[in-house]
Design a protein around this motif. Structure first.
Motif, PDB file in Angstrom:
ATOM      1  N   ASP A   1      12.583  43.952  42.178  1.00 38.52           N
ATOM      2  CA  ASP A   1      12.425  42.493  42.120  1.00 38.52           C
ATOM      3  C   ASP A   1      11.263  42.115  41.207  1.00 38.52           C
ATOM      4  N   THR A   2      11.230  42.743  40.064  1.00 37.73           N
ATOM      5  CA  THR A   2      10.116  42.563  39.140  1.00 37.73           C
ATOM      6  C   THR A   2      10.636  42.342  37.726  1.00 37.73           C
ATOM      7  N   VAL A   3       9.969  41.468  37.012  1.00 36.89           N
ATOM      8  CA  VAL A   3      10.261  41.267  35.599  1.00 36.89           C
ATOM      9  C   VAL A   3       9.015  41.659  34.807  1.00 36.89           C
ATOM     10  N   HIS A   4       9.235  42.312  33.681  1.00 41.99           N
ATOM     11  CA  HIS A   4       8.135  42.770  32.841  1.00 41.99           C
ATOM     12  C   HIS A   4       8.188  42.097  31.486  1.00 41.99           C
ATOM     13  N   LEU A   5       7.045  42.001  30.858  1.00 41.79           N
ATOM     14  CA  LEU A   5       6.961  41.582  29.466  1.00 41.79           C
ATOM     15  C   LEU A   5       6.121  42.622  28.737  1.00 41.79           C
ATOM     16  N   GLU A   6       6.774  43.415  27.910  1.00 43.50           N
ATOM     17  CA  GLU A   6       6.085  44.401  27.100  1.00 43.50           C
ATOM     18  C   GLU A   6       5.689  43.725  25.793  1.00 43.50           C
ATOM     19  N   MET A   7       4.400  43.756  25.495  1.00 45.65           N
ATOM     20  CA  MET A   7       3.893  43.083  24.294  1.00 45.65           C
ATOM     21  C   MET A   7       3.251  44.121  23.391  1.00 45.65           C
ATOM     22  N   THR A   8       3.748  44.221  22.184  1.00 43.34           N
ATOM     23  CA  THR A   8       3.199  45.156  21.209  1.00 43.34           C
ATOM     24  C   THR A   8       2.776  44.407  19.955  1.00 43.34           C
ATOM     25  N   SER A   9       2.055  45.100  19.103  1.00 47.14           N
ATOM     26  CA  SER A   9       1.570  44.511  17.841  1.00 47.14           C
ATOM     27  C   SER A   9       0.953  43.139  18.087  1.00 47.14           C
ATOM     28  N   LEU A  10       0.119  43.069  19.082  1.00 41.15           N
ATOM     29  CA  LEU A  10      -0.453  41.782  19.474  1.00 41.15           C
ATOM     30  C   LEU A  10      -1.351  41.207  18.397  1.00 41.15           C
ATOM     31  N   LYS A  11      -1.323  39.883  18.307  1.00 41.99           N
ATOM     32  CA  LYS A  11      -2.083  39.148  17.303  1.00 41.99           C
ATOM     33  C   LYS A  11      -3.031  38.175  18.008  1.00 41.99           C
ATOM     34  N   PRO A  12      -4.088  37.775  17.339  1.00 42.46           N
ATOM     35  CA  PRO A  12      -5.000  36.805  17.956  1.00 42.46           C
ATOM     36  C   PRO A  12      -4.287  35.528  18.404  1.00 42.46           C
ATOM     37  N   GLU A  13      -3.258  35.132  17.685  1.00 40.79           N
ATOM     38  CA  GLU A  13      -2.532  33.913  18.056  1.00 40.79           C
ATOM     39  C   GLU A  13      -1.681  34.084  19.311  1.00 40.79           C
ATOM     40  N   ASP A  14      -1.591  35.295  19.844  1.00 42.34           N
ATOM     41  CA  ASP A  14      -0.915  35.516  21.119  1.00 42.34           C
ATOM     42  C   ASP A  14      -1.839  35.235  22.303  1.00 42.34           C
ATOM     43  N   THR A  15      -3.087  34.971  22.019  1.00 47.01           N
ATOM     44  CA  THR A  15      -4.050  34.675  23.085  1.00 47.01           C
ATOM     45  C   THR A  15      -3.658  33.415  23.829  1.00 47.01           C
ATOM     46  N   ALA A  16      -3.538  33.541  25.136  1.00 46.00           N
ATOM     47  CA  ALA A  16      -3.105  32.422  25.968  1.00 46.00           C
ATOM     48  C   ALA A  16      -3.105  32.864  27.430  1.00 46.00           C
ATOM     49  N   VAL A  17      -2.888  31.908  28.299  1.00 48.28           N
ATOM     50  CA  VAL A  17      -2.581  32.225  29.691  1.00 48.28           C
ATOM     51  C   VAL A  17      -1.064  32.357  29.791  1.00 48.28           C
ATOM     52  N   TYR A  18      -0.616  33.452  30.336  1.00 51.44           N
ATOM     53  CA  TYR A  18       0.810  33.720  30.444  1.00 51.44           C
ATOM     54  C   TYR A  18       1.275  33.503  31.886  1.00 51.44           C
ATOM     55  N   TYR A  19       2.408  32.829  32.016  1.00 50.06           N
ATOM     56  CA  TYR A  19       2.972  32.510  33.334  1.00 50.06           C
ATOM     57  C   TYR A  19       4.403  33.032  33.415  1.00 50.06           C
ATOM     58  N   CYS A  20       4.761  33.578  34.550  1.00 54.44           N
ATOM     59  CA  CYS A  20       6.173  33.873  34.768  1.00 54.44           C
ATOM     60  C   CYS A  20       6.794  32.715  35.539  1.00 54.44           C
ATOM     61  N   LYS A  21       8.073  32.559  35.333  1.00 57.06           N
ATOM     62  CA  LYS A  21       8.802  31.483  35.983  1.00 57.06           C
ATOM     63  C   LYS A  21      10.142  31.982  36.476  1.00 57.06           C
ATOM     64  N   ALA A  22      10.511  31.548  37.667  1.00 57.14           N
ATOM     65  CA  ALA A  22      11.816  31.877  38.229  1.00 57.14           C
ATOM     66  C   ALA A  22      12.597  30.589  38.458  1.00 57.14           C
ATOM     67  N   GLU A  23      13.841  30.599  38.037  1.00 60.42           N
ATOM     68  CA  GLU A  23      14.728  29.469  38.313  1.00 60.42           C
ATOM     69  C   GLU A  23      15.649  29.883  39.443  1.00 60.42           C
ATOM     70  N   TRP A  24      15.482  29.241  40.587  1.00 63.94           N
ATOM     71  CA  TRP A  24      16.214  29.623  41.807  1.00 63.94           C
ATOM     72  C   TRP A  24      16.838  28.382  42.404  1.00 63.94           C
ATOM     73  N   TRP A  25      18.152  28.343  42.403  1.00 62.20           N
ATOM     74  CA  TRP A  25      18.908  27.210  42.927  1.00 62.20           C
ATOM     75  C   TRP A  25      18.439  25.899  42.283  1.00 62.20           C
ATOM     76  N   GLY A  26      18.215  25.953  40.976  1.00 65.88           N
ATOM     77  CA  GLY A  26      17.896  24.751  40.214  1.00 65.88           C
ATOM     78  C   GLY A  26      16.435  24.324  40.274  1.00 65.88           C
ATOM     79  N   ILE A  27      15.612  25.090  40.976  1.00 67.98           N
ATOM     80  CA  ILE A  27      14.193  24.754  41.096  1.00 67.98           C
ATOM     81  C   ILE A  27      13.369  25.814  40.377  1.00 67.98           C
TER      82      ILE A  27
END
Length: 115
Positions: free
Chosen positions: A76-102
């Motif tokens: 029950d896990t989702v991953h985000l593999e990030m490679t070749s990272l750039k300074p412009e990738d700097t941010a707060v990252y959020y995961c989101k789930a869409e469940w029954w329209g919410i």
């Protein structure tokens, strides 16, 4: 209701790699879309990558070829593999789930790409 707990992130040098993870409180098969978003200071939140239950994916143009989203339905896990990272990738990252329209959001995790 869906609870999302994120892990990963941190500080990395340009060209480096990081993996973000997001574990859900619901069976992954019941969640139609899982996605990763990011928000940099002074900017709007934007979709980085998303994956549906049928495996179809969507990526922000600027991360194509560098980021990969994947779902581990057994954990029950989702991953985000990030490679070749750039300074412009700097941010707060959020995961989101869409469940029954919410939409449900994780707590956010900081990714900083800097030398």
């Amino acid at each position: 209701q869906v609870h999302l707990v994120q892990s990963g992130g941190g500080l990395v040098q340009p060209g480096g790699s990081l993996r973000l993870s997001c574990t859900t409180s619901k069976n992954m098969f019941s969640i139609r879309t899982m996605g990763w978003y990011r928000q940099a200071p002074g900017k709007q939140r934007e979709l980085v990558a998303a994956m549906n239950t049928d495996g179809t994916t969507t990526y922000l143009d600027s991360v194509k070829g560098r980021f990969t989203i994947s779902r581990d339905n057994n954990k029950d896990t989702v991953h985000l593999e990030m490679t070749s990272l750039k300074p412009e990738d700097t941010a707060v990252y959020y995961c989101k789930a869409e469940w029954w329209g919410i939409d449900y959001w994780g707590q956010g995790t900081q990714v900083t790409v800097s030398s």
